[in-house]
Scaffold this motif. Structure first.
Motif, mmCIF file in Angstrom:
data_model
loop_
_atom_site.group_PDB
_atom_site.id
_atom_site.type_symbol
_atom_site.label_atom_id
_atom_site.label_comp_id
_atom_site.label_asym_id
_atom_site.label_seq_id
_atom_site.Cartn_x
_atom_site.Cartn_y
_atom_site.Cartn_z
ATOM 1 N N PHE A 1 -7.184 8.285 1.706
ATOM 2 C CA PHE A 1 -6.360 7.571 1.963
ATOM 3 C C PHE A 1 -4.659 7.378 1.189
ATOM 4 C CE2 PHE A 1 -4.067 3.440 2.728
ATOM 5 C CZ PHE A 1 -3.452 3.457 4.050
ATOM 6 N N GLY A 2 -3.601 7.313 2.102
ATOM 7 C CA GLY A 2 -2.117 7.053 0.802
ATOM 8 C C GLY A 2 -1.646 8.656 0.522
ATOM 9 N N TRP B 1 3.528 11.530 5.020
ATOM 10 C CA TRP B 1 4.874 10.352 5.063
ATOM 11 C C TRP B 1 4.501 9.460 6.641
ATOM 12 C CZ3 TRP B 1 6.401 6.758 2.567
ATOM 13 C CH2 TRP B 1 6.317 7.244 0.445
ATOM 14 N N TRP C 1 2.287 1.927 -3.114
ATOM 15 C CA TRP C 1 1.198 2.600 -3.854
ATOM 16 C C TRP C 1 0.762 3.898 -3.982
ATOM 17 C CZ3 TRP C 1 -3.465 4.404 -2.170
ATOM 18 C CH2 TRP C 1 -3.971 4.658 -2.816
ATOM 19 N N ALA C 2 0.950 4.691 -2.665
ATOM 20 C CA ALA C 2 0.834 5.491 -2.740
ATOM 21 C C ALA C 2 2.071 6.284 -2.874
ATOM 22 C CB ALA C 2 0.879 5.594 -1.166
ATOM 23 N N TRP C 3 3.301 5.957 -2.667
ATOM 24 C CA TRP C 3 3.862 6.685 -3.484
ATOM 25 C C TRP C 3 4.406 6.784 -4.759
ATOM 26 C CZ3 TRP C 3 8.093 9.817 -2.426
ATOM 27 C CH2 TRP C 3 8.964 9.795 -4.065
ATOM 28 N N VAL D 1 1.390 -1.092 -0.383
ATOM 29 C CA VAL D 1 -0.068 0.145 0.262
ATOM 30 C C VAL D 1 0.824 1.010 -0.069
ATOM 31 C CG1 VAL D 1 -1.635 1.308 1.290
ATOM 32 C CG2 VAL D 1 -1.704 -0.801 0.976
ATOM 33 N N VAL D 2 2.297 1.284 0.738
ATOM 34 C CA VAL D 2 2.961 2.205 1.029
ATOM 35 C C VAL D 2 3.739 2.318 -0.324
ATOM 36 C CG1 VAL D 2 4.913 3.357 1.217
ATOM 37 C CG2 VAL D 2 3.573 2.304 2.995
ATOM 38 N N ARG E 1 1.461 7.377 -6.421
ATOM 39 C CA ARG E 1 0.527 8.066 -6.986
ATOM 40 C C ARG E 1 0.472 9.341 -6.062
ATOM 41 N NH1 ARG E 1 -3.564 8.462 -3.832
ATOM 42 N NH2 ARG E 1 -5.354 8.559 -5.640
ATOM 43 N N ARG E 2 2.100 9.780 -5.797
ATOM 44 C CA ARG E 2 1.488 10.527 -5.160
ATOM 45 C C ARG E 2 1.469 12.450 -5.304
ATOM 46 N NH1 ARG E 2 6.713 9.089 -6.689
ATOM 47 N NH2 ARG E 2 7.792 10.703 -7.721
ATOM 48 N N LEU F 1 0.011 11.657 -0.109
ATOM 49 C CA LEU F 1 0.972 11.953 0.182
ATOM 50 C C LEU F 1 1.052 13.611 -0.671
ATOM 51 C CD1 LEU F 1 3.310 8.772 -0.548
ATOM 52 C CD2 LEU F 1 2.983 10.131 1.734
ATOM 53 N N ARG F 2 1.246 14.194 -0.561
ATOM 54 C CA ARG F 2 1.555 15.790 -1.028
ATOM 55 C C ARG F 2 3.052 16.058 -0.686
ATOM 56 N NH1 ARG F 2 -2.525 18.417 2.707
ATOM 57 N NH2 ARG F 2 -1.585 17.372 4.243
ATOM 58 N N THR F 3 4.042 16.361 -2.114
ATOM 59 C CA THR F 3 4.788 16.552 -1.958
ATOM 60 C C THR F 3 5.924 17.508 -3.015
ATOM 61 O OG1 THR F 3 5.470 14.851 -4.362
ATOM 62 C CG2 THR F 3 5.553 13.894 -1.600
ATOM 63 N N LEU G 1 0.829 7.989 6.354
ATOM 64 C CA LEU G 1 0.648 6.785 5.944
ATOM 65 C C LEU G 1 0.951 5.714 6.636
ATOM 66 C CD1 LEU G 1 0.062 5.677 3.722
ATOM 67 C CD2 LEU G 1 2.092 6.498 2.512
ATOM 68 N N LEU G 2 3.082 6.353 6.907
ATOM 69 C CA LEU G 2 3.242 5.109 7.764
ATOM 70 C C LEU G 2 2.935 4.429 9.247
ATOM 71 C CD1 LEU G 2 6.876 5.711 6.228
ATOM 72 C CD2 LEU G 2 5.734 3.917 5.044
ATOM 73 N N PHE H 1 10.784 1.632 7.906
ATOM 74 C CA PHE H 1 9.125 2.324 8.106
ATOM 75 C C PHE H 1 9.241 2.974 9.298
ATOM 76 C CE2 PHE H 1 6.352 0.076 4.466
ATOM 77 C CZ PHE H 1 7.058 0.650 4.119
#
Lengths: 68, 389
Positions: free
Chosen positions: B173-174, B189, A62-64, A59-60, A66-67, B176-178, B192-193, B343
């Motif tokens: 969910f998930g 991060w 996957w999230a990475w 899942v991490v 589609r960041r 990640l605003r980079t 999420l982690l 993590f």
């Protein structure tokens, strides 16, 4: 912030606890199955353990991908 | 409790334990692979002999160890049937009641009773990692302190899960605003982690804390079940002429035929009574191989005194070990353990960063309506909402 980021990360409504925690609860359940199954036996139990404990890691990844 | 209170709990429980948790996660990383590292660094192997070569008498094995280190006593012998089926490990010390940490290892070929090696067990990289991880070189107080830090981490995790909700109400969910500030990136991060490792980290934290209680649990067992089993021997003088070890191990094997002897504690040591050899036997499934069963053999007559299953609190300790070490599902499980450990390190590091770089509330522009992910804002909104109710 741009429109693209907004669509990727924002919800269009204020979420309920059920919505916010739906995926985390599934991942937690998978982790429990994985932690216990390798204790119960070898071979197929180990494989079940690896795949379920892989879930939070996948899942991490996957999230990475589609960041925003 | 209000979000503000939860935030306070999360901040302080984390701040107190973070440095120690970072130490535990970093030293724990190589320890996951201690078996593999041991193999790579060339641990001694028994020379090949024809399959089925019988073992020497255990009395000869003991004799070989005593001759190698004259003036010392044997406290424990143990075996690793799966990894090294032909080797007997002997742990010696200057006296039976020497400090528990004192241990001089002698490795003996079980078939020929020849000494193969006398490895130093108190030096090297892995030894330092292990000591830092278990007691920070501070003995029992250090160990119990780390156990308390483990509990504090569980408090930090629980409060973190509660806070996850106000932070994520507007985010998928998930998320990640980079592209925005470094702070927002690390906040995402952290969330999420943190949320995906909750179950694993709670299990590793709680079982780690239980492991720090091993000496307490052991003395409890000594006072409880062990005292019961050895009641008829109370007040008798210590054994002066011990029975033959080989005869004693045969008695233990006959008493629990479906299990293998993995350790024998000599009379007068922490794991035995002054009048007994205590043999610890293990089964051959992932669970029964951890749930050791003791068999007490009279050290004068080599007759069985008693053999009982361990009480629940010792079983809990035994089962906490694999769940903390991650060594019960082959190399793939160890690799997953390592990824989850990394993590956890990122969660700890990002949490520290978020605290060090906390935004000044006044500097956040009020006309900036789209900062739901910012803690100050989420908090303020939650507080306003609560105040309105």
């Amino acid at each position: 912030m741009n429109r693209n980021e907004s669509r990727l990360v924002r919800t269009d409504h204020l979420q309920s606890p059920r919505e916010v925690f739906r995926i985390p609860v599934w991942l937690g359940g998978a982790s429990i199955v994985g932690l216990v199954s390798a204790l119960l036996g070898d071979e197929v139990w180990d494989v079940l353990s690896w795949t379920t404990i892989l879930a939070p890691i996948a899942v991490v990844a996957w999230a990475w991908r589609r960041r925003a | 409790m209000s979000t503000k209170t939860w935030f306070w709990v999360h901040k302080w429980s984390s701040l107190v334990c973070t440095v120690f948790m970072l130490l535990l996660c970093l030293t724990g990383l190589p320890l996951i692979f201690s078996e593999e590292i041991e193999h790579l660094t060339g641990v001694v192997e028994a020379p090949p002999m024809p399959a089925g070569t019988p073992n020497a008498s255990l009395d000869r094995v003991a004799q070989a160890a005593l001759e190698r280190r004259p003036g010392e006593v044997i406290r424990y012998m143990f075996w690793e049937q799966d990894e090294h089926p032909d080797i007997t490990y002997v742990s010696m010390a200057s006296a039976v009641d020497a400090p528990p940490d004192e241990s001089h290892a002698v490795i003996i070929d079980s078939r020929t009773a020849e000494v193969l090696d006398e490895p130093k067990t108190d030096e090297g990289f892995m030894y330092v990692m292990l000591k830092l991880h278990t007691d920070m070189f501070a003995g029992l107080p250090g160990m119990l302190f780390l156990g308390a830090m483990g509990l504090l981490m569980v408090v930090a995790i629980v409060s973190g899960v509660v806070l996850y909700y106000p932070f994520m109400r507007r985010l998928k969910f998930g998320a990640l605003r980079t592209q925005r500030s470094t702070r927002v990136k690390w906040l995402d991060w952290h969330n999420l982690l943190g949320i995906v490792t909750v179950v694993w980290l709670v299990v590793v934290g709680v079982t780690g804390t239980i492991n720090t209680l091993n000496r307490v649990v052991l003395s409890l067992w000594q006072m409880d079940q062990m005292a019961e089993m050895t009641a008829p021997y109370r007040g008798l003088p210590p054994v002066t002429e011990p029975a033959h070890l080989e005869a004693s191990i045969r008695t233990a094997r006959a008493a629990v035929p479906e299990m293998d002897v993995s350790l024998v504690a000599f009379p007068g040591t922490m794991f035995s009574s002054p009048h007994h050899y205590t043999f610890f036997l293990k089964g051959n499934t992932p669970v029964t191989s951890r749930l050791l069963k003791p068999a007490l053999v009279d050290a004068t007559t080599a007759q069985l005194t008693d053999s009982r299953d361990m009480p629940w609190y010792v079983k809990t300790l035994f089962l906490s070990q694999p769940l903390h070490f991650g060594d019960y599902g082959g190399l793939p499980l160890k690799l997953l353990w390592a990824v989850l450990d990394i993590f956890a390190i990122i969660v700890l590091g990002s949490g520290l960063y978020l605290w060090l770089r906390k935004p000044k509330v006044a500097s956040i522009s009020t006309k900036h309506t789209d900062v739901s992910g910012e803690p100050a804002n989420a908090l303020r909104r939650a507080n306003t909402k609560e105040a309105a109710q």
